[in-house]
Scaffold this motif. Structure first.
Motif, mmCIF file in Angstrom:
data_model
loop_
_atom_site.group_PDB
_atom_site.id
_atom_site.type_symbol
_atom_site.label_atom_id
_atom_site.label_comp_id
_atom_site.label_asym_id
_atom_site.label_seq_id
_atom_site.Cartn_x
_atom_site.Cartn_y
_atom_site.Cartn_z
ATOM 1 N N TYR A 1 0.678 -1.258 -0.098
ATOM 2 C CA TYR A 1 0.106 0.130 0.107
ATOM 3 C C TYR A 1 0.928 1.507 0.035
ATOM 4 N N VAL A 2 1.800 1.506 1.001
ATOM 5 C CA VAL A 2 2.696 2.405 1.015
ATOM 6 C C VAL A 2 3.384 2.491 -0.593
ATOM 7 N N LEU A 3 3.895 1.820 -1.108
ATOM 8 C CA LEU A 3 4.716 1.636 -2.570
ATOM 9 C C LEU A 3 3.639 2.362 -3.292
ATOM 10 N N LEU A 4 2.391 1.526 -3.676
ATOM 11 C CA LEU A 4 1.681 1.613 -4.706
ATOM 12 C C LEU A 4 0.653 2.979 -4.520
ATOM 13 N N ASP A 5 -0.123 3.115 -3.261
ATOM 14 C CA ASP A 5 -0.970 4.259 -3.088
ATOM 15 C C ASP A 5 -0.357 5.533 -2.646
ATOM 16 N N GLY A 6 1.306 5.062 -2.357
ATOM 17 C CA GLY A 6 1.916 6.203 -1.838
ATOM 18 C C GLY A 6 2.166 7.139 -2.976
ATOM 19 N N TYR A 7 2.577 6.689 -4.101
ATOM 20 C CA TYR A 7 2.901 7.446 -5.391
ATOM 21 C C TYR A 7 1.898 8.201 -5.731
ATOM 22 N N ASP A 8 0.621 7.639 -5.710
ATOM 23 C CA ASP A 8 -0.527 8.519 -6.188
ATOM 24 C C ASP A 8 -0.998 9.362 -5.313
ATOM 25 N N LEU A 9 -0.686 8.980 -3.823
ATOM 26 C CA LEU A 9 -1.013 10.344 -2.848
ATOM 27 C C LEU A 9 0.006 11.450 -3.068
ATOM 28 N N GLY A 10 1.266 11.092 -3.377
ATOM 29 C CA GLY A 10 2.543 11.891 -3.536
ATOM 30 C C GLY A 10 1.934 12.873 -4.855
ATOM 31 N N ILE A 11 1.297 12.209 -5.945
ATOM 32 C CA ILE A 11 1.105 12.989 -6.852
ATOM 33 C C ILE A 11 0.053 14.167 -6.862
ATOM 34 N N GLY A 12 -0.916 13.730 -5.912
ATOM 35 C CA GLY A 12 -2.278 14.411 -5.670
ATOM 36 C C GLY A 12 -1.452 15.515 -4.894
ATOM 37 N N ILE A 13 -0.586 15.606 -3.754
ATOM 38 C CA ILE A 13 -0.018 16.662 -3.085
ATOM 39 C C ILE A 13 0.739 17.307 -4.095
ATOM 40 N N ARG B 1 -2.117 19.376 -14.250
ATOM 41 C CA ARG B 1 -3.049 18.798 -13.207
ATOM 42 C C ARG B 1 -3.880 17.736 -13.996
ATOM 43 N N LYS B 2 -4.468 17.932 -14.855
ATOM 44 C CA LYS B 2 -5.207 17.082 -15.815
ATOM 45 C C LYS B 2 -4.601 15.915 -15.957
ATOM 46 N N GLU B 3 -3.307 16.015 -16.468
ATOM 47 C CA GLU B 3 -2.604 14.753 -16.714
ATOM 48 C C GLU B 3 -2.275 14.021 -15.672
ATOM 49 N N TYR B 4 -2.044 14.833 -14.321
ATOM 50 C CA TYR B 4 -1.776 13.730 -13.107
ATOM 51 C C TYR B 4 -2.906 13.227 -12.676
ATOM 52 N N ASN B 5 -4.192 13.713 -12.971
ATOM 53 C CA ASN B 5 -5.541 12.916 -12.532
ATOM 54 C C ASN B 5 -5.675 11.840 -13.392
ATOM 55 N N GLU B 6 -5.551 11.870 -14.838
ATOM 56 C CA GLU B 6 -5.550 11.003 -15.713
ATOM 57 C C GLU B 6 -4.583 9.685 -15.513
ATOM 58 N N LEU B 7 -3.440 10.367 -14.963
ATOM 59 C CA LEU B 7 -2.428 9.190 -14.736
ATOM 60 C C LEU B 7 -2.862 8.280 -13.390
ATOM 61 N N ILE B 8 -3.421 9.072 -12.544
ATOM 62 C CA ILE B 8 -3.813 8.013 -11.215
ATOM 63 C C ILE B 8 -5.053 7.608 -11.363
ATOM 64 N N ALA B 9 -5.946 7.973 -12.267
ATOM 65 C CA ALA B 9 -7.163 7.262 -12.435
ATOM 66 C C ALA B 9 -7.363 5.998 -13.011
#
Length: 426
Positions: A17-29, A40-48
């Protein structure tokens, strides 16, 4: 020995969880500090593409704790109830923002702000939970005996800030691996300062653990000291590789090195504290469920683990390579009549940045979500087992009001041209 297998499964799930959800939480921050709506739209689509699969690991960790180590579950859950509930609410808001932002042709700043703030809140709450547990939760006989705010300590606050730094580093590494252009360059520049921030946080938290943890850490034991030293050395080597890899090719190297650093940090923490799970004295053996429950759990999780791994690997394979925004569709080989028809059509309406002032938009959506969760919780007797705040009539009235607001918002969005169902069907 089965209880240690359950403990290993908890560590595996939390590490994933820390590895996988950590990077998308980091991108959100990180999206909070980027002024470009396009990026910002690109970051969202990347995480989606993978956020829901990444979060499945924390559910697996909770299930293993509940069934395999109920003593830990019964102590930790009431001990860190407030930050845990806030974290879950932030995750709900974050998922909502990701999906609604992805369904919008343009960039909605209101949902983008919800995405970034909820990512930050979730990361801070997770750090508070970890720090609160490491600081020691009062318990007796596997039951929490402390107060509401026992989780809030100086060490838990430092853990929260340190975990945010780790997530930011993982997010920057992932952006370098998956993006091109200015986003790729920005991630490369952010990497090395974030490595320094993580190194400082690791030193502060490492030395502070001896003061914060109420148990006596036995580094005088040769095996424990050796394992701890090897884990620290591995973390240093991986951090050095990440330092060299940021801003250089191949782009996957920083993320792989950051993943190794996170795994080494988790192993160092386990080497320092095991077999104690909740300081000062709740061990794996004392917190374990009966042998039959352990066996049933391992068989069940053994059947689910390949499915979860397959889902994650498949998502990674489908969305491998660099991310690129889909091109704007245009009419190919248009003849004179087509050109005339296209000229007669009204220009496409640009998606609005929000339904109004961004503060009002964010406040309305957050309050609506919180009210829905509160009503659902009270109606299910979560808060004390006695329904005294709201009755069936109140639940029905709130549901009707929420449905009316939803329909009105969709109609207004459709009138503004923010989405076109017929075009989507084609």
């Amino acid at each position: 020995m089965l209880e240690y297998a359950s403990y290993a499964l908890v560590l595996l799930a939390l590490g994933a969880y820390v590895l996988l959800d950590g990077y998308d939480l980091g991108i959100g921050i990180l999206s909070l500090f980027d002024r470009s709506d396009r990026r910002r739209k690109e970051y969202n689509e990347l995480i989606a593409t993978a956020w829901d699969a990444n979060e499945s690991w924390i559910i697996l960790a909770g299930v293993v704790l509940w069934a395999g180590l109920p003593g830990v579950y019964a102590t930790v859950l009431p001990g860190v109830y407030l930050p845990l509930i806030v974290m879950l609410l932030a995750i709900v808001l974050r998922g909502t923002a990701i999906e609604l932002q992805s369904a919008t042709p343009g960039y909605r700043r209101g949902w983008g702000l919800v995405f970034g703030i909820s990512s930050l809140v979730a990361a801070l709450c997770q750090g508070l939970v970890v720090g609160g547990v490491l600081s020691g939760l009062p318990h007796r006989g596997g039951v929490f005996t402390g107060g509401t705010w026992d989780w809030l300590t100086p060490y838990s606050v430092l853990c929260a800030l340190g975990l945010v730094a780790v997530y930011l580093l993982a997010g920057a590494a992932w952006l370098q691996d998956k993006t091109t252009g200015t986003a790729h360059e920005w991630a490369g520049r952010l990497g090395r300062p974030l490595i320094l921030a993580v190194a400082v946080a690791s030193l502060v938290l490492g030395f502070g653990l001896r003061l914060a943890d109420p148990q006596h850490l036995r580094f005088d034991q040769p095996l424990r000291a050796t394992l701890f030293g090897l884990a620290v050395a591995m973390a240093v080597v991986c951090a050095a590789i990440a330092w060299y890899g940021f801003g250089r090719r191949p782009d996957w190297r920083p993320f792989a090195a950051v993943a190794g650093t996170e795994a080494a940090g988790l192993l160092a923490l386990v080497a320092a504290t095991a077999p104690v799970v909740v300081p000062p004295d709740l061990t794996v053996h004392a917190a374990a469920s009966p042998h039959g429950s352990q066996l049933f759990l391992l068989i069940g999780v053994g059947g689910c683990m390949p499915v979860v791994l397959t889902y994650n690997i498949y998502a990674w394979w489908v969305f491998r390579g660099k991310f690129a925004q889909p091109p704007v569709t245009t009419t190919a080989a248009a003849g004179p009549s087509d050109t005339t028809a296209a000229a007669e059509q009204p220009a496409a309406v640009a998606p609005a940045a929000g339904d109004g002032p961004w503060a009002a938009v964010v406040a309305r959506r957050v309050l609506l979500t919180l009210l829905a969760v509160a009503v659902a919780a009270v109606s299910q007797d979560i808060f004390g087992g006695v329904r005294v705040w709201i009755g069936p009539v109140g639940v029905a009235l709130f549901a009707v009001a929420a449905l009316a607001v939803w329909i009105r918002s969709d109609r207004r969005s459709a009138a503004a041209g923010e989405f076109d169902l017929q075009a989507a069907d084609k």
